[in-house]
Write a protein that holds these residues in place. Structure first.
Motif, mmCIF file in Angstrom:
data_model
loop_
_atom_site.group_PDB
_atom_site.id
_atom_site.type_symbol
_atom_site.label_atom_id
_atom_site.label_comp_id
_atom_site.label_asym_id
_atom_site.label_seq_id
_atom_site.Cartn_x
_atom_site.Cartn_y
_atom_site.Cartn_z
ATOM 1 N N ASP A 33 41.227 30.005 38.681
ATOM 2 C CA ASP A 33 41.096 31.332 39.280
ATOM 3 C C ASP A 33 39.792 32.016 38.877
ATOM 4 O O ASP A 33 39.160 32.666 39.697
ATOM 5 N N ARG A 153 45.007 40.969 38.686
ATOM 6 C CA ARG A 153 44.637 39.843 39.552
ATOM 7 C C ARG A 153 44.976 40.155 41.010
ATOM 8 O O ARG A 153 44.193 39.906 41.915
ATOM 9 N N TRP A 157 42.205 40.515 44.146
ATOM 10 C CA TRP A 157 42.195 39.769 45.411
ATOM 11 C C TRP A 157 42.452 40.674 46.603
ATOM 12 O O TRP A 157 41.958 40.428 47.709
#
Length: 193
Positions: A33, A153, A157
């Motif tokens: 990631d 996270r 995104w």
């Protein structure tokens, strides 16, 4: 054994190609990631430079602000990932060793065959409250860091999809508002440094 079957379609070789899946082929490696985030930011920066040259630096300021916010989120994610990757300290083993040694010194071979048996008995039967409380505190901090990581996270995104959509409207695939294509384009442009 791969066998390709072509079903004819309109002229110009636009047809349906069917290829069986090779289950023995190794799976394609997905980047971690953090590498994908860096690749996205690199691609967004490249597309933002193109956008700024086409539209001018004033038109690119909102996207530059969004890219700066993504950089801050990436740094926060890296710090959280580093915190999560650290091994938890074992508080119980040293406390049980110390309690077992004290028991063995006090009671000797009358109760225990050896120091190992005294330590095992101490770990099983003595509460060791301070050690278990410290271990629980560390585990709770790790859990909180994991929750924060998942939240940040997702935020990263989500904001990256928004930025990709804004950049993509002005890049090579004009008029298409498919965010998955926009993300692919930004990631592809970020693949090459």
């Amino acid at each position: 054994m791969t066998k390709r079957i072509t079903v004819s379609g309109p002229t110009g070789r636009a047809g349906l190609v069917v290829a069986p899946v090779d289950f023995n082929a190794p799976p394609q490696r997905q980047p971690p990631d953090h590498e994908k985030r860096v690749q996205f930011m690199r691609g967004a920066e490249r597309l933002l430079r193109q956008f700024a040259t086409m539209r001018g630096p004033d038109a690119a300021k909102p996207q530059q602000t969004a890219l700066k916010k993504l950089g801050e989120l990436h740094n926060e994610l890296c710090a959280l990932e580093e915190q999560i990757a650290q091994k938890l300290r074992d508080y119980v083993a040293p406390a049980s060793r110390q309690a077992g040694k004290a028991l063995f010194d006090a009671l000797g071979r009358d109760c225990f065959t050896g120091l190992d048996q005294a330590q095992a008995w101490a770990r099983k039967n003595i509460p060791l409250s301070a050690a278990w409380a410290a271990a629980e505190r560390d585990a709770n901090e790790r859990t909180k860091a994991c929750r924060d990581h998942a939240r940040v996270r997702g935020d990263f995104w989500e904001k990256s999809e928004d930025l990709a959509g804004k950049l993509q409207r002005h890049s090579t695939r004009v008029g298409c508002l498919d965010l998955s294509l926009a993300m692919e384009e930004v990631l592809e442009s970020g693949r090459w440094a």
